[in-house]
Design an enzyme around this catalytic site. Structure first.
Site, PDB file in Angstrom:
ATOM      1  N   TYR A   1      17.827  -8.665  -0.669  1.00 53.86           N
ATOM      2  CA  TYR A   1      17.394  -7.706  -1.706  1.00 53.86           C
ATOM      3  C   TYR A   1      18.099  -8.005  -3.034  1.00 53.86           C
ATOM      4  CZ  TYR A   1      16.374  -3.066  -3.712  1.00 53.86           C
ATOM      5  OH  TYR A   1      15.953  -2.023  -4.515  1.00 53.86           O
TER       6      TYR A   1
ATOM      7  N   LYS B   1      16.366  -9.020  -6.604  1.00 57.55           N
ATOM      8  CA  LYS B   1      16.502  -8.187  -7.813  1.00 57.55           C
ATOM      9  C   LYS B   1      17.226  -8.926  -8.933  1.00 57.55           C
ATOM     10  CE  LYS B   1      14.263  -4.646  -6.219  1.00 57.55           C
ATOM     11  NZ  LYS B   1      12.982  -4.281  -6.804  1.00 57.55           N
TER      12      LYS B   1
HETATM   13  P1  NAP Z   1       9.540   3.314  -1.643  1.00 58.44           P
HETATM   14  O1  NAP Z   1       9.628   4.798  -1.711  1.00 58.44           O
HETATM   15  O2  NAP Z   1       9.933   2.625  -0.381  1.00 58.44           O
HETATM   16  O3  NAP Z   1       8.047   2.861  -2.055  1.00 58.44           O
HETATM   17  C1  NAP Z   1       7.717   1.503  -2.065  1.00 58.44           C
HETATM   18  C2  NAP Z   1       6.357   1.336  -2.703  1.00 58.44           C
HETATM   19  O4  NAP Z   1       6.039  -0.066  -2.750  1.00 58.44           O
HETATM   20  C3  NAP Z   1       5.241   2.002  -1.930  1.00 58.44           C
HETATM   21  O5  NAP Z   1       4.307   2.483  -2.864  1.00 58.44           O
HETATM   22  C4  NAP Z   1       4.636   0.844  -1.118  1.00 58.44           C
HETATM   23  O6  NAP Z   1       3.263   1.067  -0.783  1.00 58.44           O
HETATM   24  C5  NAP Z   1       4.780  -0.298  -2.110  1.00 58.44           C
HETATM   25  N1  NAP Z   1       4.843  -1.646  -1.500  1.00 58.44           N
HETATM   26  C6  NAP Z   1       5.774  -2.128  -0.648  1.00 58.44           C
HETATM   27  N2  NAP Z   1       5.507  -3.416  -0.330  1.00 58.44           N
HETATM   28  C7  NAP Z   1       4.386  -3.760  -1.018  1.00 58.44           C
HETATM   29  C8  NAP Z   1       3.601  -4.935  -1.110  1.00 58.44           C
HETATM   30  N3  NAP Z   1       3.929  -6.066  -0.442  1.00 58.44           N
HETATM   31  N4  NAP Z   1       2.490  -4.925  -1.896  1.00 58.44           N
HETATM   32  C9  NAP Z   1       2.148  -3.805  -2.578  1.00 58.44           C
HETATM   33  N5  NAP Z   1       2.861  -2.651  -2.540  1.00 58.44           N
HETATM   34  C10 NAP Z   1       3.956  -2.632  -1.762  1.00 58.44           C
HETATM   35  O7  NAP Z   1      10.441   2.624  -2.801  1.00 58.44           O
HETATM   36  P2  NAP Z   1      11.219   3.288  -4.041  1.00 58.44           P
HETATM   37  O8  NAP Z   1      12.550   3.742  -3.579  1.00 58.44           O
HETATM   38  O9  NAP Z   1      10.318   4.214  -4.764  1.00 58.44           O
HETATM   39  O10 NAP Z   1      11.484   1.965  -4.927  1.00 58.44           O
HETATM   40  C11 NAP Z   1      10.585   1.530  -5.927  1.00 58.44           C
HETATM   41  C12 NAP Z   1      11.183   0.299  -6.609  1.00 58.44           C
HETATM   42  O11 NAP Z   1      12.466   0.632  -7.152  1.00 58.44           O
HETATM   43  C13 NAP Z   1      11.429  -0.873  -5.655  1.00 58.44           C
HETATM   44  O12 NAP Z   1      11.190  -2.089  -6.321  1.00 58.44           O
HETATM   45  C14 NAP Z   1      12.897  -0.743  -5.317  1.00 58.44           C
HETATM   46  O13 NAP Z   1      13.459  -1.969  -4.935  1.00 58.44           O
HETATM   47  C15 NAP Z   1      13.446  -0.251  -6.652  1.00 58.44           C
HETATM   48  N6  NAP Z   1      14.733   0.444  -6.507  1.00 58.44           N
HETATM   49  C16 NAP Z   1      14.853   1.577  -5.746  1.00 58.44           C
HETATM   50  C17 NAP Z   1      16.094   2.198  -5.634  1.00 58.44           C
HETATM   51  C18 NAP Z   1      16.306   3.445  -4.829  1.00 58.44           C
HETATM   52  O14 NAP Z   1      17.450   3.895  -4.718  1.00 58.44           O
HETATM   53  N7  NAP Z   1      15.276   4.054  -4.266  1.00 58.44           N
HETATM   54  C19 NAP Z   1      17.201   1.639  -6.266  1.00 58.44           C
HETATM   55  C20 NAP Z   1      17.039   0.491  -7.028  1.00 58.44           C
HETATM   56  C21 NAP Z   1      15.806  -0.101  -7.137  1.00 58.44           C
HETATM   57  P3  NAP Z   1       2.847   1.983   0.524  1.00 58.44           P
HETATM   58  O15 NAP Z   1       3.183   3.403   0.156  1.00 58.44           O
HETATM   59  O16 NAP Z   1       1.381   1.765   0.663  1.00 58.44           O
HETATM   60  O17 NAP Z   1       3.659   1.488   1.670  1.00 58.44           O
END
Ligand code: NAP
Length: 247
Positions: free
Chosen positions: A155, A159
């Site tokens: 990861y 990133k």
């Molecule tokens: P999440 O709740 O797990 O949601 C992930 C989203 O990505 C869902 O809409 C999923 O679709 C979609 N997805 C996953 N794999 C995919 C693929 N191969 N093709 C198309 N869509 C795909 O994630 P989140 O926490 O909101 O995170 C969103 C972004 O922020 C990510 O890039 C993550 O790395 C980044 N981020 C998050 C955090 C955190 O603390 N949460 C921190 C730093 C960075 P489905 O719903 O259809 O499965």
């Protein structure tokens, strides 16, 4: 309504941070195409919530790591609204494990979704944005990409790679009226972090100077800032939204 008349594609818009970004864009007047991997119901709920704000919204299923799926997203965007003004590369996954136990498959899966996925989306969006001589690309990195994290070699690599790649796109596209920026969230309350064991959560919480987790809306406001007219002279930047974690 400073984004009225603009059209946005948000990958991973069905849940979490992606949904919050869709709603923030819609609140500012942008029409939104909500990308999702498999959870159709969640994506349709995002569409409904966007439409409630008075804009047009549609959903499209597709895997961002597959070039034909990404092209179909861009094609749908152009067919529906004629322009692609804002691209948010938000889709992402984790497959955590200590590096010495991490399978090659888990390494590849995370790099494919998080890094190659964003590459394919940016590449496909470039052409229409260059023609328009306008574009706003925003990528979701992570403070893990800046600092590394035990158990997240795949990861963190994805990133960190996203930062170098986006800065390169920023330089290539700057003269065409297209900006490329990144948001680097810390620890945000979504499905992605809900699976973490209580001990890990406690450890993470103690490393946040503000002493609390972030909300998807905190990240969404920062992401959408880069799409606004006021941010037109900013490109290649990383904005941390982390309660002070990376300071
Ligand atoms: P999440 O709740 O797990 O949601 C992930 C989203 O990505 C869902 O809409 C999923 O679709 C979609 N997805 C996953 N794999 C995919 C693929 N191969 N093709 C198309 N869509 C795909 O994630 P989140 O926490 O909101 O995170 C969103 C972004 O922020 C990510 O890039 C993550 O790395 C980044 N981020 C998050 C955090 C955190 O603390 N949460 C921190 C730093 C960075 P489905 O719903 O259809 O499965």
């Amino acid at each position: 309504m400073d984004l009225k008349g603009k059209n946005a594609l948000v990958t991973g818009g069905s849940r979490g941070i992606g949904r919050a970004i869709c709603l923030e864009l819609a609140a500012r007047g942008a029409n939104v195409l909500v990308g999702y991997a498999g959870r159709e119901e969640a994506a349709l709920e995002t569409v409904r919530l966007c439409r409630e704000k008075g804009v047009e919204a549609e959903a499209i299923q597709g895997d961002v790591s597959k070039a034909p799926d990404v092209q179909a997203m861009v094609d749908k965007m152009l067919k529906t609204w004629s322009t692609l003004d804002i691209l948010v590369c938000n889709a992402g996954i984790t497959r955590d494990n200590l590096a010495m136990r991490m399978s090659e498959e888990d390494f590849d899966a995370v790099l494919d979704a998080n890094l190659k996925g964003a590459f394919l989306c940016m590449k496909a969006a470039c052409r229409p944005m260059m023609k328009q001589r306008f574009g706003r690309i925003i990528c979701l990195s992570s403070i893990v990409g800046l600092r590394g994290n035990a158990g997240q070699a795949n990861y963190a690599a994805s990133k960190a790679g996203l930062i170098g790649m986006s800065k390169s796109f920023a330089k290539e596209l700057a003269a065409r009226g297209i900006t490329v920026n990144l948001v680097a969230p810390g620890f945000i309350e979504t499905d992605m972090t809900a699976v973490l064991p209580e001990k890990v959560r406690e450890g993470l919480l103690s490393s946040i100077p503000m002493g609390k987790l972030g909300q998807p809306e905190d990240v969404a406001r920062a992401a959408v800032f880069f799409a606004q007219p006021e941010a037109g002279y900013i490109t290649g930047q990383v904005l941390c939204v982390d309660g002070g974690m990376a300071v």
